[in-house]
Design a protein around this motif. Structure first.
Motif, mmCIF file in Angstrom:
data_model
loop_
_atom_site.group_PDB
_atom_site.id
_atom_site.type_symbol
_atom_site.label_atom_id
_atom_site.label_comp_id
_atom_site.label_asym_id
_atom_site.label_seq_id
_atom_site.Cartn_x
_atom_site.Cartn_y
_atom_site.Cartn_z
ATOM 1 N N TYR A 243 0.934 -1.242 -0.510
ATOM 2 C CA TYR A 243 -0.114 0.275 -0.099
ATOM 3 C C TYR A 243 0.866 1.571 -0.029
ATOM 4 O O TYR A 243 0.575 2.227 -0.749
ATOM 5 C CB TYR A 243 -1.291 -0.033 1.228
ATOM 6 C CG TYR A 243 -2.044 0.489 1.317
ATOM 7 C CD1 TYR A 243 -3.024 1.326 0.089
ATOM 8 C CD2 TYR A 243 -2.094 2.092 2.254
ATOM 9 C CE1 TYR A 243 -3.642 1.811 -0.322
ATOM 10 C CE2 TYR A 243 -2.934 3.034 1.574
ATOM 11 C CZ TYR A 243 -3.536 2.561 0.997
ATOM 12 O OH TYR A 243 -4.765 4.311 1.093
ATOM 13 N N ASP A 276 -3.940 -3.496 5.893
ATOM 14 C CA ASP A 276 -4.894 -4.754 6.349
ATOM 15 C C ASP A 276 -6.057 -4.747 4.808
ATOM 16 O O ASP A 276 -7.349 -4.219 4.550
ATOM 17 C CB ASP A 276 -5.914 -3.371 7.006
ATOM 18 C CG ASP A 276 -7.502 -3.949 7.784
ATOM 19 O OD1 ASP A 276 -7.144 -4.678 7.031
ATOM 20 O OD2 ASP A 276 -7.933 -3.199 7.574
ATOM 21 N N TRP A 277 -5.296 -4.770 3.692
ATOM 22 C CA TRP A 277 -6.078 -4.292 2.180
ATOM 23 C C TRP A 277 -6.842 -5.289 2.432
ATOM 24 O O TRP A 277 -7.131 -6.614 2.229
ATOM 25 C CB TRP A 277 -4.762 -4.653 1.493
ATOM 26 C CG TRP A 277 -4.781 -4.834 -0.300
ATOM 27 C CD1 TRP A 277 -4.835 -5.874 -1.051
ATOM 28 C CD2 TRP A 277 -5.190 -3.270 -0.843
ATOM 29 N NE1 TRP A 277 -5.139 -5.205 -2.388
ATOM 30 C CE2 TRP A 277 -5.333 -3.390 -2.251
ATOM 31 C CE3 TRP A 277 -5.757 -1.923 -0.231
ATOM 32 C CZ2 TRP A 277 -6.004 -2.537 -3.420
ATOM 33 C CZ3 TRP A 277 -5.878 -0.912 -1.004
ATOM 34 C CH2 TRP A 277 -5.666 -1.118 -2.800
ATOM 35 N N GLN A 278 -8.091 -5.072 1.433
ATOM 36 C CA GLN A 278 -9.114 -5.678 1.183
ATOM 37 C C GLN A 278 -9.364 -5.955 -0.148
ATOM 38 O O GLN A 278 -10.138 -6.381 -1.293
ATOM 39 C CB GLN A 278 -10.586 -4.751 1.904
ATOM 40 C CG GLN A 278 -10.226 -4.728 2.720
ATOM 41 C CD GLN A 278 -10.351 -5.610 4.197
ATOM 42 O OE1 GLN A 278 -10.928 -6.620 3.943
ATOM 43 N NE2 GLN A 278 -9.683 -5.679 5.162
ATOM 44 N N GLY A 279 -8.765 -4.759 -1.531
ATOM 45 C CA GLY A 279 -8.750 -5.145 -2.826
ATOM 46 C C GLY A 279 -7.484 -6.843 -2.970
ATOM 47 O O GLY A 279 -7.672 -7.727 -2.494
ATOM 48 N N LYS A 280 -7.862 -6.254 -4.845
ATOM 49 C CA LYS A 280 -6.911 -6.834 -5.233
ATOM 50 C C LYS A 280 -5.422 -7.499 -5.284
ATOM 51 O O LYS A 280 -4.938 -6.142 -5.287
ATOM 52 C CB LYS A 280 -7.564 -7.044 -6.932
ATOM 53 C CG LYS A 280 -8.562 -6.643 -7.634
ATOM 54 C CD LYS A 280 -9.005 -8.570 -8.263
ATOM 55 C CE LYS A 280 -9.892 -8.106 -8.497
ATOM 56 N NZ LYS A 280 -10.571 -9.678 -9.063
ATOM 57 N N THR A 281 -4.856 -8.710 -5.150
ATOM 58 C CA THR A 281 -4.190 -8.851 -4.289
ATOM 59 C C THR A 281 -3.134 -10.020 -5.950
ATOM 60 O O THR A 281 -3.726 -10.477 -6.635
ATOM 61 C CB THR A 281 -3.920 -9.570 -3.502
ATOM 62 O OG1 THR A 281 -4.800 -10.890 -3.645
ATOM 63 C CG2 THR A 281 -4.524 -8.631 -2.381
#
Ligand code: FES
Length: 348
Positions: A243, A276-281
């Motif tokens: 991020y 705390d990434w909720q998006g695409k990985t």
């Protein structure tokens, strides 16, 4: 009140508002007319007035009159007084634009992330750099070396040149930008360069893929697209590690809210625990083919580090993307920096 400006040779038409020059109106409408200074000094915007009437914004300089020659009109100064028809050379490709060597001054420096600096460069008052959205410039350094950076602003917004410079390991120029460069410093640049620019005459939807500071030319393309009312669907994918590497994320998210034809997807390849990434990985090219398994009907623009470009091309071709519909710009790092990262710079 506004007037129609027609270019019979190309069939192009646009409107000029009251008090707006023919050149300004053309650029606002996405029609590329040539220019050098935009203030009546260089004569580069000269063309013929075939019918109708114009007046000049300011007293013309003698030099400009001389350069324009008899019967020619300087479109950067000409304000229509009626509907007009003009004959002028239009800029449709990078090769149509004169490459210039110019001095410039560092106007501002802004840290965008822990290792990305946004530079804004100011050209001399009498000069403007004409370019196509997505092209790049090179710094001409005192030791004879050159460093290439994509222009991150759009052509209509040409008061400054915006660059995004990443501080890479052993990248001498990045070391200098981060540790030695000062506002007001004078530098020399050459540009515009490159064939990586938005093709506006294609009917296909567009996928923009930026890795790290590969976002820079895409930012210029998007600002240009919004400015000219580009209506084709655009999906912007930005791939970074974690991020903290994602920059101008708020700007891209705001654009996606304002423009119904834009979708924005950031993708993190190695998010950190605290992100705390909720998006695409994962890798950005994998996220693209997951969403668009058939790429045969798209135009894809890809800018970023060479390994990302190579991996992307391989996968996109396997998903039906014709070679003629992919545009890429992989010259993100200097030779020194690429060597330090164990990467061989591709040719072409
Ligand atoms: S752009 Fe220089 S005279 Fe018009």
């Amino acid at each position: 009140m506004s007037f129609r400006v027609s270019v019979p040779a190309t069939g192009h038409e646009f409107s000029a508002d009251d008090g707006e020059s023919v050149l300004a109106a053309a650029l606002r409408s996405g029609i590329g007319l040539p220019y050098g200074c935009r203030n009546g000094a260089c004569g580069k915007c000269a063309g013929e007035l075939l019918s109708g009437e114009v007046r000049y914004a300011n007293e013309l300089r003698a030099a400009a009159l001389e350069q324009a020659g008899s019967g020619k009109t300087l479109f950067c100064q000409a304000l229509p007084l009626s509907d007009i028809e003009i004959r002028v050379r239009e800029i449709t490709a990078g090769r149509d634009i004169e490459v210039k060597t110019l001095p410039c001054r560092v106007e501002s420096m802004q840290l965008l992330t822990h290792d990305i600096m946004r530079l804004r460069l100011k050209l001399p008052e009498t000069e403007r750099l004409q370019f196509l959205a997505g092209q790049y410039i090179e710094f001409l350094l005192k030791d004879g070396k050159r460093r290439a950076f994509s222009i991150a602003n759009a052509p209509h917004d040409d008061a400054f040149i915006e660059l995004h410079i990443r501080h890479v390991p052993d990248g001498q120029f990045g070391d200098y930008v981060f540790d030695g460069m000062k506002v007001k410093e004078l530098l020399r640049i050459e540009g515009p360069l490159g064939s990586y620019y938005l093709r506006e005459d294609s009917p296909r939807p567009v996928i923009l893929v930026g890795g790290g500071t590969g976002f820079a030319p895409l930012k210029g393309m998007l600002e240009h697209a919004f400015h000219v009312g580009f209506e084709r669907p655009i999906h912007l994918f930005c791939g970074v590690r974690a991020y903290r590497d994602l920059y101008m994320d708020e700007l891209a998210s705001a654009w996606a809210k304002q423009h119904t034809n834009l979708v924005y997807t950031p993708v993190l390849s190695e998010p950190m625990k605290d992100d705390d990434w909720q998006g695409k990985t994962g890798y950005v090219h994998e996220a693209i083919v997951e969403q668009y398994p058939d790429l045969s009907g798209f135009d894809v623009y890809m800018s970023g580090p060479p390994p990302m470009i190579r991996a992307g091309m391989e996968v996109f071709y396997a998903h039906g993307l014709p070679q003629s519909q992919i545009y890429s710009d992989s010259f993100e790092y200097s030779d020194d920096a690429l060597k330090a990262m164990g990467i061989t710079k591709p040719s072409g």
